[in-house]
Design an enzyme around this catalytic site. Structure first.
Site, PDB file in Angstrom:
ATOM      1  CB  SER A 190      47.686  49.910  32.823  1.00  0.00           C
ATOM      2  OG  SER A 190      47.099  51.199  32.814  1.00  0.00           O
ATOM      3  CE1 TYR A 210      51.777  51.713  29.627  1.00  0.00           C
ATOM      4  CE2 TYR A 210      49.561  52.548  30.010  1.00  0.00           C
ATOM      5  CZ  TYR A 210      50.711  51.939  30.481  1.00  0.00           C
ATOM      6  OH  TYR A 210      50.795  51.558  31.799  1.00  0.00           O
TER       7      TYR A 210
END
Length: 245
Positions: free
Chosen positions: A138, A151
């Site tokens: 990501s 995250y």
């Protein structure tokens, strides 16, 4: 004929990628946590592509089970030529920032589980001196944002791990590709910021598969995230830590 394991196969992107691989004649093993759902996905892919797709379960956090799992996949497929790592979770970021257990759960689901499984797969592929690994990460891993740093730290560490793995396997004939994914229109991202920059899962899969066919090493999906994150990395820390995005 490629024999491909897709981890996290019930995600929309993984389903779309499975169809791309199947269309090119790959033999597939689709794996996820939910046995019923992954079986339905395998049946759907098999029907659409006219192939037989195997299905099975794995637990990213059950590290002790990973070696046996990889061996079983290779046995059932008749070999193993590629692994696609699609699993991960945003988790509860607010809770993870104050509760160590939730923080570790997010890290395990996005980083340590992937590290364990890729290490085992890499050992197999290195010995046969061929194959590929695709790790879907990501753009959240580019910098530590106050809103999602737990995250983001997992995805940032994942990118570094895959980069090093790519270097280690460079002389072994194994292709290792990092995908830095932007916001995808899925249940996991529903209602979150950045809606104007979202991409449909099928389109993301098309871009990822095209990059794999070109043997790309690092790909931003969509491409404009490379420009966006390049600009973000240039923001001085003194200003970046005060920004709300």
């Amino acid at each position: 004929m490629n024999r491909v394991l897709i981890l996290g196969a019930t995600s929309p992107i993984a389903r779309a990628l499975a169809l791309r691989f199947a269309a090119d004649g790959a033999r597939l093993f689709l794996a996820a946590r939910n046995a019923d759902e992954v079986r339905r996905v395998a049946e759907d892919v098999g029907t659409r592509a006219g192939v037989t797709a195997l299905a099975g379960t794995f637990d990213a956090s059950d590290f002790a089970s990973h070696d046996e799992f990889i061996r079983r996949v290779a046995l059932e497929l008749g070999g193993l030529d590629g692994v696609v790592v699609c699993f991960g979770t945003l988790g509860d970021e607010d809770s993870a920032q104050t509760d160590p257990a939730d923080a570790l759960a997010t890290i395990n689901q996005n980083l340590t589980g992937a590290v364990s499984l890729m290490t085992l797969a890499a050992r197999h592929l290195e010995q046969q001196r061929s194959g590929f690994i695709i790790a879907i990460g990501s753009v959240a891993g580019e910098r530590g944002r106050k809103k999602n740093y737990v995250y983001g730290s997992a995805k940032g560490a994942l990118a570094l791990f895959v980069q090093g793995l790519r270097g280690r396997l460079a002389d072994s004939g194994v292709h290792v590709m990092t995908v830095k994914l932007g916001t995808v229109d899925t249940r996991m991202t529903w209602g979150r910021e950045g809606a104007l920059l979202t991409i449909a899962p099928a389109k993301a899969a098309d871009l990822i598969y095209a990059a794999y066919r070109k043997r790309a090493e690092v790909v931003y999906v969509p491409w404009f995230w490379r420009v966006i994150m390049g600009a973000v990395r240039l923001i001085p820390e003194s200003r970046f830590k005060r920004m709300s995005f």
